[in-house]
Scaffold this motif. Structure first.
Motif, PDB file in Angstrom:
ATOM      1  N   SER A 115      34.881  47.440  32.385  1.00 55.29           N
ATOM      2  CA  SER A 115      35.992  47.365  31.434  1.00 55.29           C
ATOM      3  C   SER A 115      35.922  46.095  30.595  1.00 55.29           C
ATOM      4  O   SER A 115      36.223  46.118  29.400  1.00 55.29           O
ATOM      5  CB  SER A 115      37.328  47.413  32.185  1.00 55.29           C
ATOM      6  OG  SER A 115      37.447  48.591  32.938  1.00 55.29           O
ATOM      7  N   ARG A 153      43.410  49.597  36.428  1.00 57.08           N
ATOM      8  CA  ARG A 153      42.615  50.828  36.457  1.00 57.08           C
ATOM      9  C   ARG A 153      41.500  50.726  37.486  1.00 57.08           C
ATOM     10  O   ARG A 153      41.283  51.646  38.291  1.00 57.08           O
ATOM     11  CB  ARG A 153      42.017  51.123  35.077  1.00 57.08           C
ATOM     12  CG  ARG A 153      41.255  52.436  35.024  1.00 57.08           C
ATOM     13  CD  ARG A 153      40.457  52.636  33.752  1.00 57.08           C
ATOM     14  NE  ARG A 153      39.271  51.778  33.683  1.00 57.08           N
ATOM     15  CZ  ARG A 153      38.243  52.001  32.862  1.00 57.08           C
ATOM     16  NH1 ARG A 153      38.257  53.035  32.038  1.00 57.08           N
ATOM     17  NH2 ARG A 153      37.211  51.179  32.847  1.00 57.08           N
ATOM     18  N   THR A 208      35.394  56.047  34.362  1.00 58.56           N
ATOM     19  CA  THR A 208      35.356  54.591  34.169  1.00 58.56           C
ATOM     20  C   THR A 208      34.065  54.190  33.459  1.00 58.56           C
ATOM     21  O   THR A 208      34.065  53.933  32.260  1.00 58.56           O
ATOM     22  CB  THR A 208      35.476  53.851  35.513  1.00 58.56           C
ATOM     23  OG1 THR A 208      34.463  54.321  36.425  1.00 58.56           O
ATOM     24  CG2 THR A 208      36.844  54.058  36.137  1.00 58.56           C
TER      25      THR A 208
END
Length: 310
Positions: A115, A153, A208
């Motif tokens: 991320s 997340r 992801t």
């Protein structure tokens, strides 16, 4: 009977593995591994110190870099105890609960790092494609919110995994092929149906790493399109040069991660030694190389280091 099963589950252990067939040189192998950990921890700590103490570095790019450094430190701390224990002391046993805890931190931190690389790509996209609105788009409150969302997340998608693994009885061979725990390998040790874990694991990867890598790719398509539209060759090179460190970080992270995931999915068709090497590259190389790459390419960080030495 249920109590007996719970006792069996809680007292069971997994056996970690260094490099099979090379146990006689494990002590020698521990020397470069220890050096890698030392450089990784010191390098990321220095990056964090420089960014924290230099107000001129309190900009979006360096804030994202500091989050990346924290994530790399977390990965090093999560894997260091078991890896060095195996190579230095040949202490291979790990309890189920400790194994589940370790794999939770390894996977959640890995997804957080993915991320962060996406956020850094977004930073480069705004800086190159929309420079006049850079400071209004990437404000500190917005950066904090984006960082928090991605951290949550990473934690949320991995949180069910230890509980799913804890449901199983482990009656097969308890020898893992790495010196740390990973979900895709631990679940194969269960003696019951693991389809839920397998499907959920695939869902996590796609939602992801898969999504992040797709968005990073699209960001760089737009960046390249903008750069090719710049009339000045010098300005084009200067714009691309700001992306070099980030591109290297992306390649160092995603290539071993995808390779390791594929080799575990098709384990019967791949060499065990390849799995082991990819595993060490995936966990050891990015944390040690990221601070080096960004320090070499960033004049601001180099100036910060000179100030620290003075």
């Amino acid at each position: 009977m249920a109590a007996a099963n719970d006792t069996k589950l809680n007292s069971a252990v997994f056996c970690l593995t260094g490099i099979p067939g090379h146990e006689d040189i494990h002590l020698w192998i521990s020397i470069p591994i220890s050096l890698i950990y030392a450089i990784s921890i010191m390098g990321n700590a220095v990056i964090l110190y420089i960014i924290k103490t230099d107000p001129s570095l309190h900009e979006p790019m360096y804030i994202f870099l500091s989050i990346l450094a924290i994530t790399d430190l977390g990965l090093s701390v999560a894997t260091l105890p078991t890896i060095l224990r195996v190579f230095l002391f040949n202490s291979r046993e790990i309890s189920l609960n400790a194994c589940f805890t370790q794999l939770f931190f390894i996977h959640s931190l890995s997804f957080i790092e993915s991320s962060v690389l996406l956020l850094m790509a977004f930073d480069r996209f705004i800086a190159i494609c929309n420079p006049l609105r850079y400071s209004t788009i990437l404000t500190l409150p917005r950066i904090a919110k984006m960082g928090l969302v991605f951290v949550l997340r990473g934690v949320a998608v991995v949180l069910p995994v230890p509980f799913l693994l804890k449901r199983y009885q482990y009656c097969r061979t308890n020898v893992l092929s790495h010196s740390y725990c990973m979900h895709q390998e631990v679940m194969k040790m269960a003696c019951s149906d693991i389809r839920v874990n397998s499907i959920y694991g695939l869902f996590i990867i796609v939602s992801t790493v898969g999504l992040d890598s797709l968005l990073i790719f699209l960001s760089y398509v737009m960046i390249l399109k903008t750069v090719l539209g710049i009339a000045s060759y010098t300005e084009s090179l200067r714009a691309l040069n700001t992306c070099v460190s980030h591109l290297c970080a992306i390649l160092l992270f995603y290539i071993p991660m995808i390779g390791l995931s594929v080799t575990h999915r098709f384990a019967e068709h791949t060499s065990p030694l390849l799995q082991i090497l990819l595993g060490y590259i995936y966990l050891l190389v990015p944390p040690v190389m990221n601070p080096i790459m960004y320090s070499v390419k960033s004049k601001h960080l180099q100036d910060g280091k000179l100030i620290c030495q003075e």
